[in-house]
Structures are given as structure tokens and as C-alpha cells.
Design a protein around this motif. Structure first.
Motif, PDB file in Angstrom:
ATOM      1  N   PRO A 148     -13.496  69.465 -20.071  1.00  0.00           N
ATOM      2  CA  PRO A 148     -14.236  68.805 -18.552  1.00  0.00           C
ATOM      3  C   PRO A 148     -15.653  67.759 -19.622  1.00  0.00           C
ATOM      4  O   PRO A 148     -15.193  67.424 -20.360  1.00  0.00           O
ATOM      5  CB  PRO A 148     -14.657  69.762 -18.355  1.00  0.00           C
ATOM      6  CG  PRO A 148     -14.628  71.372 -18.744  1.00  0.00           C
ATOM      7  CD  PRO A 148     -13.686  71.113 -20.599  1.00  0.00           C
ATOM      8  N   VAL A 225     -24.309  70.137 -17.420  1.00  0.00           N
ATOM      9  CA  VAL A 225     -24.991  70.212 -18.281  1.00  0.00           C
ATOM     10  C   VAL A 225     -26.586  70.810 -18.196  1.00  0.00           C
ATOM     11  O   VAL A 225     -27.419  71.662 -18.461  1.00  0.00           O
ATOM     12  CB  VAL A 225     -25.176  69.010 -19.350  1.00  0.00           C
ATOM     13  CG1 VAL A 225     -25.538  69.223 -20.190  1.00  0.00           C
ATOM     14  CG2 VAL A 225     -23.766  68.584 -19.395  1.00  0.00           C
ATOM     15  N   GLY A 318     -29.306  65.095 -22.835  1.00  0.00           N
ATOM     16  CA  GLY A 318     -27.966  65.914 -22.671  1.00  0.00           C
ATOM     17  C   GLY A 318     -27.211  64.920 -21.919  1.00  0.00           C
ATOM     18  O   GLY A 318     -25.488  65.891 -22.323  1.00  0.00           O
TER      19      GLY A 318
HETATM   20  P1  NAD Z   1     -21.246  67.648 -13.307  1.00  0.00           P
HETATM   21  O1  NAD Z   1     -20.508  66.649 -13.072  1.00  0.00           O
HETATM   22  O2  NAD Z   1     -21.187  68.828 -14.001  1.00  0.00           O
HETATM   23  O3  NAD Z   1     -22.888  67.573 -13.215  1.00  0.00           O
HETATM   24  C1  NAD Z   1     -23.171  66.287 -12.512  1.00  0.00           C
HETATM   25  C2  NAD Z   1     -24.681  65.986 -12.038  1.00  0.00           C
HETATM   26  O4  NAD Z   1     -25.029  64.507 -12.712  1.00  0.00           O
HETATM   27  C3  NAD Z   1     -24.409  66.229 -10.851  1.00  0.00           C
HETATM   28  O5  NAD Z   1     -25.471  67.270 -10.429  1.00  0.00           O
HETATM   29  C4  NAD Z   1     -24.979  65.020 -10.239  1.00  0.00           C
HETATM   30  O6  NAD Z   1     -25.447  65.139  -8.788  1.00  0.00           O
HETATM   31  C5  NAD Z   1     -25.794  64.422 -11.080  1.00  0.00           C
HETATM   32  N1  NAD Z   1     -25.618  63.141 -10.450  1.00  0.00           N
HETATM   33  C6  NAD Z   1     -24.383  62.251 -10.474  1.00  0.00           C
HETATM   34  N2  NAD Z   1     -24.866  61.162 -10.233  1.00  0.00           N
HETATM   35  C7  NAD Z   1     -26.232  60.686 -10.115  1.00  0.00           C
HETATM   36  C8  NAD Z   1     -27.493  59.695 -10.449  1.00  0.00           C
HETATM   37  N3  NAD Z   1     -27.174  58.638  -9.747  1.00  0.00           N
HETATM   38  N4  NAD Z   1     -28.508  59.595 -10.692  1.00  0.00           N
HETATM   39  C9  NAD Z   1     -28.670  61.514 -10.671  1.00  0.00           C
HETATM   40  N5  NAD Z   1     -27.938  62.411 -10.934  1.00  0.00           N
HETATM   41  C10 NAD Z   1     -26.544  62.217 -10.901  1.00  0.00           C
HETATM   42  O7  NAD Z   1     -21.268  66.131 -15.498  1.00  0.00           O
HETATM   43  P2  NAD Z   1     -21.350  67.098 -16.676  1.00  0.00           P
HETATM   44  O8  NAD Z   1     -20.128  67.422 -17.179  1.00  0.00           O
HETATM   45  O9  NAD Z   1     -22.570  68.031 -15.980  1.00  0.00           O
HETATM   46  O10 NAD Z   1     -21.921  66.202 -17.234  1.00  0.00           O
HETATM   47  C11 NAD Z   1     -22.762  65.465 -17.485  1.00  0.00           C
HETATM   48  C12 NAD Z   1     -23.649  64.494 -18.425  1.00  0.00           C
HETATM   49  O11 NAD Z   1     -23.133  64.906 -19.470  1.00  0.00           O
HETATM   50  C13 NAD Z   1     -22.392  62.772 -18.770  1.00  0.00           C
HETATM   51  O12 NAD Z   1     -23.069  61.818 -18.952  1.00  0.00           O
HETATM   52  C14 NAD Z   1     -21.430  63.847 -19.022  1.00  0.00           C
HETATM   53  O13 NAD Z   1     -20.363  62.737 -20.429  1.00  0.00           O
HETATM   54  C15 NAD Z   1     -22.366  64.645 -20.325  1.00  0.00           C
HETATM   55  N6  NAD Z   1     -21.911  65.704 -21.199  1.00  0.00           N
HETATM   56  C16 NAD Z   1     -20.223  66.975 -20.680  1.00  0.00           C
HETATM   57  C17 NAD Z   1     -20.319  67.929 -21.973  1.00  0.00           C
HETATM   58  C18 NAD Z   1     -19.629  68.250 -20.937  1.00  0.00           C
HETATM   59  O14 NAD Z   1     -19.332  70.461 -21.567  1.00  0.00           O
HETATM   60  N7  NAD Z   1     -19.786  68.553 -19.461  1.00  0.00           N
HETATM   61  C19 NAD Z   1     -20.100  67.369 -23.165  1.00  0.00           C
HETATM   62  C20 NAD Z   1     -21.016  66.604 -23.219  1.00  0.00           C
HETATM   63  C21 NAD Z   1     -21.411  65.865 -21.958  1.00  0.00           C
END
Ligand code: NAD
Length: 420
Positions: A148, A225, A318
Motif C-alpha cells: 500500500p 502513516v 514519514g
Molecule cells: P494515506 O492515503 O493513508 O494518507 C495520506 C494522508 O495525507 C491523508 O490523511 C490525506 O488526507 C493527507 N493529504 C493528502 N493531501 C494532502 C495535502 N495536500 N495536505 C495535507 N494533507 C494531505 O497515505 P499513507 O500511506 O499514509 O502515505 C503518506 C505518505 O507516506 C506518502 O508520501 C507515502 O509515499 C509515504 N509512505 C507510506 C508508507 C505506507 O506504508 N503506507 C510507507 C512509506 C512511506
């Protein structure tokens, strides 16, 4: 549109970090030449039957950057701004994340250009299944293992696993990680990235003789995250001053009750309107005075425009690529320590690796075992980065990339170039 993938801002940022780090560790120029480009990029059209019977065609990508260390590994993102260049940058970061963390995995990333909040559950399922089917044998337990990312979750992984398994004729849980536990997921995977952010924070604080209890943290993004980082910080006594999502932010100078905020968000979908806090904008949130700022939403949010106004001691990334190179320079000059993405958000891919291993062995571990092993790897990587930073007198981002490139360089030189 004739833009090359190499022209996108995040890809350019990533290559610049790579070049700087390569210079610091004296990387072999032939190796550098090869790792500046992804090995393969796949673009697929994904036709989807919408709820009103119309067919819409979305564009999907999978970029496979390097398989020197093992199968490609990396998330799948559903977001309206996804393009080839962004996916290529994220795939490149995955190679260096896996290398830094000593995992036997390469780097990949996928995405579909779509706003997932505008899709019904059925439409999202149709999209996911057709995308999986279009990727065909380009993914697989020994080839490329998605997980994911923004806009996708364990349910999405379950659909990918089912589609791939249907086409192969038997259950293939190893094709994805981040699956629900019932179909071969690992305990601890869902919260792993956020927990890794907090383990990294603890290590960063310790370098300044600071401890978690009472230390203030601000978290941008309240998805997988951000929610878990805020929760695990809160559970360790940190004062979470503010959190935000796409709807805006909420602030409480006395600290937010994170389990209560999570209950609110589960019901209302967004943090906006949470009663026991004041509303603030995402821009204001980034410049709040705090000890730790954890950007956990998206890329390029800390830039030249706001870097001089950031008022924290540590930035723990993150999200992938939240800080531009120009901002990194300004923040380093101001002595703000940045724990870079490839280190700080590595908890997710570490536990994905554990999930893959457990699945291949059909033998599953306790959550405690998963979390302890993850902590060992991520804190070990922190120490390695800290050592190189101290030895070469560079910032943490350059040190993390340098340490990572060193391992990949050795592996590439050992394997050599085929045919020669
Ligand atoms: P997610 O879709 O679960 O959550 C994303 C969050 O960011 C949501 O709360 C959304 O409302 C918010 N968001 C979106 N656009 C925004 C904006 N313009 N301003 C402020 N908030 C905003 O995604 P996630 O899995 O938590 O991923 C978030 C980041 O972490 C990404 O950069 C992803 O690449 C990175 N990441 C995720 C994982 C994982 O295991 N899920 C692992 C490593 C890195």
C-alpha cells in the motif's frame, strides 16, 4: 505532452541527492551511471466500468528501478497527480531504502492517476483488478511485490492478491504485502511505517539527550502513516500539538488526545470539525513551534518558500520526498536535523519484508517479535547513517543515501555487467 520522466521535480531532486552522496563516498562512476535510471517502466490503460455503466479509462504505471539486491518492492499509489516521473522517483527511493535497511529487495513503485475519494467501493475494486491484470507477469512473489501507499490500503492489496491468484489458478499471497492478516498479512504491518517514524524520532532525540515524554510533535497527514505516528508518539508520552489532512489541520496547545481524534476521523473521514481543538491550515501547521515536525502526507511540502519559517529541532520524514533539496540546505544551515525518508519511513518496507518471508515459510510471528525485529533494523540503520554523517561531516540525507549507495555499489560490482 512530451515531458521526459527525468524532468519531473521529484525525480530531479532524487538524482541530485544521489549524485551528491555518490561524490561523498567516491562511488564508481559506472555504477552511478546505471543507478540514475530505472531499469524498466510500464504504462497501462485501465478501463473501468463505472457505477453509471459508462467506461472510463485511467492510466496506471509500474516502474522497476533496480533488482540487484532482490525482487522489486514498493507501494502502489492512487492519486490524481500521479505521473510517470513521480512514480520513477518513488521507485528510485525504494531501491535506496531497501539497500540502506539491508533488505534483500530492489526498488519499484506503482500508481494510478485517479482521485480515489471520487470512486465507489465497486469502482475502486474494478480499477484495482484490471490494473493488476494489465500488469500480468510483471509482478509476482519472485519478481515484483507491491504494497500500500497513498490512497491504497489492505483491502486494495487483498483485491490484487485475489486477481493475481485467480489468473495463476492457486493462492499466491506472496504477490503483495500489506495484506489483511486473515489472508497472510503480518501482524504489525498496518502500523509499521508510523511506528518506524517514532523509533527514528526516539533515536534522533537521543542524539541531543532528549527523551520522548513531554516532547512536542506536529504531524502533517492523518492517513496510515500520520495516524500511527501520532498514536505511537502519544502512547510514549509525546505531546501531539497538531495533526492535519487534506481538509486542513487541528491544533491544541495542551496536546491532542490522539485515540479520540482517530475515533472522530473514523466516523467523519476527516479531522476538520474535531471539537476539542482549534482549526489551522496545513501551511500554518508546518511552521508551528515544536520539537519534532513529522510530514506524513505528500512530497514537496517543505520548500524554499517556508524553510526559513520552520520552527522545530527535528524533521522526521514519514512521507516520501516531503522536503525539497533547496529546503534541506536551508534547514541544515539552521541546524535542524532531518531524518530522511529512506530511513524514517523504512518501518513499512521492513515489515513488508517480514510479511513476505513469513508467507514464503507459512510460519507467522507474534506482533511483539515483528516490532522488535523492525526496531533492531531501523535503529541499526540510524546508527550507520549517524556514523557516516559524523565521519564525512554531511547532513543526514546525504549520509543515508551514501550509506545505501555503498551497499548497492558493492553488490553491483560483484554481479558485474551482463553481457560484460
Ligand atoms: P494515506 O492515503 O493513508 O494518507 C495520506 C494522508 O495525507 C491523508 O490523511 C490525506 O488526507 C493527507 N493529504 C493528502 N493531501 C494532502 C495535502 N495536500 N495536505 C495535507 N494533507 C494531505 O497515505 P499513507 O500511506 O499514509 O502515505 C503518506 C505518505 O507516506 C506518502 O508520501 C507515502 O509515499 C509515504 N509512505 C507510506 C508508507 C505506507 O506504508 N503506507 C510507507 C512509506 C512511506
Amino acid at each position: 505532452m512530451s515531458m521526459d520522466y527525468a524532468d519531473g521535480p521529484m525525480f530531479k531532486n532524487t538524482i541530485k541527492i544521489l549524485e551528491d552522496a555518490a561524490a561523498v563516498i567516491n562511488c564508481d562512476p559506472n555504477v552511478l551511471e546505471r543507478i540514475k535510471r530505472p531499469k524498466r517502466a510500464i504504462i497501462v490503460s485501465v478501463p473501468v466500468r463505472m457505477d453509471d455503466y459508462r467506461v472510463k479509462v485511467f492510466t496506471g504505471y509500474r516502474v522497476q528501478h533496480s533488482s540487484t539486491l532482490g525482487p522489486y518492492k514498493g507501494g502502489i499509489r492512487y492519486h490524481q497527480d500521479v505521473d510517470l516521473s513521480e512514480v520513477a522517483a518513488l521507485a528510485t527511493l525504494m531501491t535506496f531504502k531497501c539497500s540502506l535497511l539491508n533488505l534483500p529487495l530492489g526498488g519499484g513503485k506503482g500508481g494510478i492517476r485517479v482521485d480515489p475519494t471520487q470512486l465507489s467501493r465497486t469502482e475502486k475494486q474494478n480499477l484495482t483488478r484490471r490494473y493488476t491484470s494489465e500488469l500480468g507477469q510483471a509482478i509476482g512473489p519472485n519478481v515484483d511485490i507491491p504494497a500500500p501507499d497513498m490512497g491504497t490500503d489492505p483491502q486494495t492489496m487483498a483485491w490484487i492478491m485475489d486477481t493475481y491468484s485467480q489468473e495463476m489458478g492457486y493462492a499466491q499471497p506472496g504477490v503483495v504485502t500489506g495484506k489483511p492478516v486473515e489472508i497472510g498479512g503480518s501482524l504489525g504491518r498496518n502500523g509499521a511505517t508510523g511506528l518506524g517514524v517514532i523509533f527514528t524520532t526516539e533515536k534522533a532525540l537521543a542524539t541531543q539527550n532528549m527523551k520522548m515524554p513531554g516532547t512536542t510533535i506536529v504531524v502533517q497527514g492523518f492517513g496510515n502513516v500520520g495516524q500511527h505516528a501520532a498514536l505511537y508518539g502519544f502512547e510514549r508520552g509525546m505531546k501531539v500539538l497538531a495533526v492535519s489532512d487534506v481538509s486542513g489541520g487541528i491544533y491544541n496547545a495542551g496536546g491532542l488526545d490522539i485515540p479520540d481524534v482517530i475515533r472522530y476521523v473514523t466516523e467523519h473521514k476527516v479531522v476538520k470539525g474535531y471539537p476539542k481543538a482549534e482549526p489551522i491550515s496545513n501551511d500554518q501547521l508546518l511552521t508551528l513551534k515544536c520539537d519534532v515536525l513529522a510530514p506524513c502526507a505528500m512530497e514537496n511540502v517543505i520548500t524554499e518558500a517556508n524553510a526559513s519559517k520552520i520552527d522545530c529541532k527535528f524533521i522526521v520524514e514519514g512521507a516520501n520526498g516531503p522536503t525539497t533539496n533547496e529546503a534541506t540546505k536551508i534547514l541544515s544551515d539552521r541546524d535542524i536535523m532531518i531524518c530522511p525518508d529512506i530511513l524514517a519511513n523504512g518501518g513499512g518496507v521492513i515489515v513488508s519484508y517480514f510479511e513476505w518471508v513469513q508467507g514464503l515459510q507459512h510460519y507467522f510471528w507474534s506482533e511483539e517479535e515483528v516490532n522488535n525485529k523492525m526496531k533492531q533494523i531501523i535503529t541499526g540503520a540510524f546508527d550507520k547513517v549517524w556514523e557516516l554523517k559524523t565521519e564525512k561531516k554531511v547532513d543526514m540525507r546525504t549520509a543515508a543515501m551514501g550509506s545505501s549507495v555503498r551497499r548497492l555499489e558493492r553488490a553491483m560490482l560483484l554481479r558485474g555487467l551482463y553481457p560484460r
